[in-house]
Design an enzyme around this catalytic site. Structure first.
Site: not given
Lengths: 484, 372
Positions: A324-326
């Protein structure tokens, strides 16, 4: 538009406050809400006006799906599936398409690409919020029927770009009443204090720490040699930079929310004071942890299907949390690493003896720092270079060629470490937790400061902090979580 | 609501007092001039050292942009002066190039003031383009005194507030750096071991602290590209953005600082020359010479600037062009320098200075008849 910019603080914000409260005082609370929604769209469009239609379409589509879910006799499961596919489809296209195709291309040898895609700001945040809304609506059938209320739930500018990730059941009732109820002057003071403290955390602390961390990671990513001291400097500086950057943003968001009479959930609670990784995730990015727990971990079975399945669920949840962060392997590995930490932590709780406090804190903090190296490094080789240098001292011949960080850098680190480990956090300082019962931070010990100096002394202290912020404000850095 | 507004006012007043207080924080001027360490801008520190710590005389000083930094080799100018003027051979001629990249007359004023108030200078050579820039120099804030920033002209100064809002942090930063300069890689006292020397040549490579920050500047720009750039720039040129009637306002900012430089030079008895060194393909003289008329000769070398093979890019001469230009400029300066060497007091009375200007040679020596 950045919170830490002159155009926001001296242009957009005063106008938005004047417009909203002006309409509110005139008794036109629906107009006040419409004004706030339009101001939020303007705020978003300041970054890139081309993406405003995307946000509007996303909000309108989810509002419509919500109405379908709330209709009597609706087939909720397929409608919910449609809604989730729609949201994940948007997120997947903008955030993961090229990552996916590049990796498929690497495996198959084909040249696959969809061209350069600019990641719409905040898409990860507003997608998760809307998925949460659809899931909750599918569960209880209580959909929001006022489009402006729903729009504000998604696009209310204080949390639009980088959270906190709000929950529909805590926000929609507030937006329903927004503009209609009087605003407590005490909460305005808390809001202003949090805004100033958040700005200081970002502008004064995080941006300064970035100057220590960035060169080290840049060198490591460029395959240059990094000394043990430099590696520790880079890793620790980034550890505190990320905390002050993101928690500073969250403080600002909460503070701005209060200026409009809206309570946003607490997002950080002194995470580096944690004595275990389990506790860390109760203190770090609390609203993301809540989302992951409620909408991934628990639906997967949580801890209800035996220990082995629980550990698998933890790994899946944290792996997805990492992604989700990247869109990158380093983020996935970071997530899986934390999944592994949580598994070990839970095994220790089951079979091990409690560690002495210093050891428990040290192990937790060290594990976190190692994770942040993976999180920050642009390449695996860069991360490995730094981690190797941290734990395997270089040969003397190589080490002598490298300049050690100056003492002032270590003093800076010591000061920010003391601040984050031994002082009350901003939420405790302003006593905000009292005003937000039942928020996700109720599972962590927040101890509001009880002995307070007079309000005049607090105002003067905040004035000094504000002066430091304004001195540093002209050259703002980007918020790290804008990238996610 | 009243306590909230009272506390808000108190906090705002405190912030204003603290921000104002930073303007009075002391710091070391040497630290201030050293503090800019980005690429060729780091030459600001050397400029301060050359003026304050290097006793080598300064017979000729150049102040300008990267055009002069890359186009004038001090040693070559000195050689040419000595070769062209037997009178100058009695003692070595010392030429120094105090140019810094980017165009902005407010920085030129700071450098000129630092130079003229602290050293005896024979001739000051100020670079000029086809027109004065309306822009402030991006580095002005770094070496400026607080009063320079506060008292800078407001109209039309696009950087006034840009510089003003950055002043408190600069003051705080310099205060701390003055306390512990070594921690920030700065020096409290001059160290000859770290000095670049009296005459630094940036025409072959641009260098800072003896380290080249550009490759050898021997590239010759593709003539067709050079011509294309020239046409593009000519098409974009707008000399009167506010309309010709408001030139006095549009060019007020550079005129203010150039006038200050010329007035200070006159007060100190320093001869001034204007070196016309625009980009490739510009007219033979500035569009408006009224600012320079009667204040010093305009030195031109248009035949050298007209050769396409002399350009590294549209703005900068390559080392071949720089060598030609340096020799030419040296020979053009020779008579002036020779006269100065015969004059014991470089701070000669203004009347004598005016007589020297009037006696300059004719149109074939590369100087402009407009200056007479």
């Amino acid at each position: 538009m950045l919170f830490n910019s002159f155009v926001f603080l001296f242009g957009f914000l005063p106008l938005a406050l004047a417009g909203y409260h002006g309409l509110r005082h005139l008794g036109r609370h629906e107009s006040a809400k419409v004004f706030l929604a339009l101001a939020s769209l303007f705020f978003y469009g300041w970054w890139d006006v081309r993406y405003v239609p995307l946000v509007i379409i996303s909000v309108a589509a989810n509002f419509a799906i919500g109405l379908l879910l709330g209709a009597k006799g609706a087939a909720r499961a397929p409608v919910l599936a449609l809604g989730i596919i729609f949201n994940l489809g948007l997120l997947g296209y903008y955030k993961y398409a090229n990552f996916f195709l590049t990796n498929v291309g690497d495996i198959t040898g084909l040249s696959l690409t969809v061209g350069a895609i600019v990641l719409p700001l905040g898409i990860s945040f507003f997608t998760f919020q809307q998925i949460a809304y659809l899931v909750e609506t599918a569960r209880d059938g209580r959909c929001e029927r006022n489009f402006i209320n729903y729009s504000l739930f998604v696009i209310f500018f204080p949390h639009l770009i980088a959270g906190p990730i709000t929950h529909p059941r805590e926000m929609l009732p507030q937006f329903d009443l927004a503009g209609a109820r009087p605003i407590d002057a005490g909460l305005l003071q808390v809001g202003m204090a949090l805004l100033i403290i958040g700005l200081a955390k970002k502008v004064v602390l995080a941006d300064t720490l970035a100057l220590l961390a960035n060169p080290v990671f840049a060198s490591a990513d460029a395959a240059a040699t990094v000394s043990s001291a430099q590696a520790w400097m880079g890793a620790l500086a980034y550890t505190f930079q990320l905390y002050f950057d993101f928690s500073g943003y969250s403080d600002m968001a909460i503070g701005l929310g209060l200026l409009f009479g809206i309570n946003l959930p607490v997002n950080f609670a002194s995470p580096y004071k944690s004595m275990s990784i389990v506790e860390f995730w109760r203190r770090w990015h609390i609203t993301l942890s809540r989302f992951l727990r409620n909408y991934i971990y628990i639906p997967l079975g949580g801890n209800r299907k035996g220990h082995a399945r629980r550990y698998v669920n933890l790994m899946i949840t944290m792996g997805l949390g990492g992604l989700w962060h990247g869109a990158g392997w380093t983020f996935l590995v970071w997530g899986l690493l934390h999944g592994g930490y949580l598994v070990v932590n839970n095994l220790w709780f089951r079979f091990g003896r409690p560690l002495p406090t210093p050891l428990a804190w040290g192990a937790t903090f060290l594990a976190t720092v190692v994770g942040w190296v993976l999180f920050r490094a642009a390449t695996f080789s860069g991360a490995v270079t730094i981690l190797t240098a941290m734990f395997v001292p270089a040969a003397p011949a190589a080490a002598t060629a490298i300049t050690a960080p100056p003492a002032v850098d270590w003093l800076t680190l010591a000061a920010v470490a003391a601040l984050s480990l031994f002082s009350p956090n901003s939420i405790e300082l302003v006593g905000y937790a009292h005003s937000m019962p039942n928020d996700p931070s109720d599972r962590v010990p927040l101890n509001p400061v009880r002995r307070r100096p007079s309000s005049a002394v607090v105002a003067i202290a905040l004035g000094v902090v504000a002066a430091l912020v304004f001195a540093k404000l002209p050259d703002p850095g980007i918020f790290l979580y804008f990238n996610f | 609501m009243r306590p909230f507004l009272r506390n808000l006012g108190l906090a705002a007043a405190t912030a204003a007092i603290v921000l104002t207080g930073t303007l009075f924080l002391p710091h070391d001027r040497y630290i201030r001039w050293q503090d800019m360490r980005v690429e060729a801008y780091a030459r600001l520190g050397w400029i301060y050292e050359r003026i304050h710590f290097d006793p080598t005389p300064i017979d000729v000083a150049f102040i300008g942009t990267s055009h002069t930094m890359n186009g004038i080799d001090s040693a070559a100018v000195a050689d040419a002066i000595m070769r062209a003027s037997p009178a100058s051979r009695a003692r070595p001629v010392h030429v120094t190039n105090l140019s810094i990249p980017a165009y902005g007359r407010n920085l030129h004023w700071l450098i000129a003031r630092e130079l003229l108030e602290n050293r005896k200078v024979g001739t000051l050579v100020l670079e000029i383009f086809e027109n004065e820039t309306r822009k402030a120099h991006p580095l002005f804030l770094y070496p400026a005194d607080v009063s320079d920033v506060l008292n800078a002209p407001l109209f039309i100064n696009l950087d006034y507030f840009h510089d003003l809002v950055r002043l408190p942090y600069r003051q705080l930063s310099l205060f701390v750096k003055t306390l512990w300069p070594e921690e920030f890689g700065l020096r409290r006292v001059f160290d000859p071991a770290h000095y670049d020397g009296s005459m630094v040549d940036n025409t072959r490579v641009v260098q800072v602290h003896g380290v080249a920050i550009t490759p050898l500047r021997d590239r010759r720009m593709d003539p067709s590209k050079l011509e294309a750039y020239r046409r593009q720039r000519a098409g974009e040129k707008n000399l009167h953005m506010l309309g010709g009637r408001f030139d006095w306002l549009e060019y007020r900012f550079p005129r203010y600082y150039v006038t200050k430089i010329l007035d200070l030079a006159k007060q100190r008895g320093v001869a001034v020359k204007f070196l016309y060194l625009p980009a490739y393909g510009q007219p033979d003289l500035p569009y408006d010479t009224s600012l320079y008329a009667g204040r010093g000769q305009i030195i031109t070398a248009n035949d050298i600037l007209a050769k396409k093979e002399n350009w590294e890019d549209i703005d900068h001469l390559n080392l071949y062009g720089a060598a030609e230009l340096s020799a030419r400029v040296g020979s053009l300066l020779a008579s002036s320098v020779a006269r100065q060497s015969q004059t014991s007091d470089v701070a000669a009375p203004q009347a004598a200075l005016a007589r020297r200007e009037a006696a300059q040679t004719g149109p074939n020596d590369g100087t402009s008849p407009l200056s007479k």
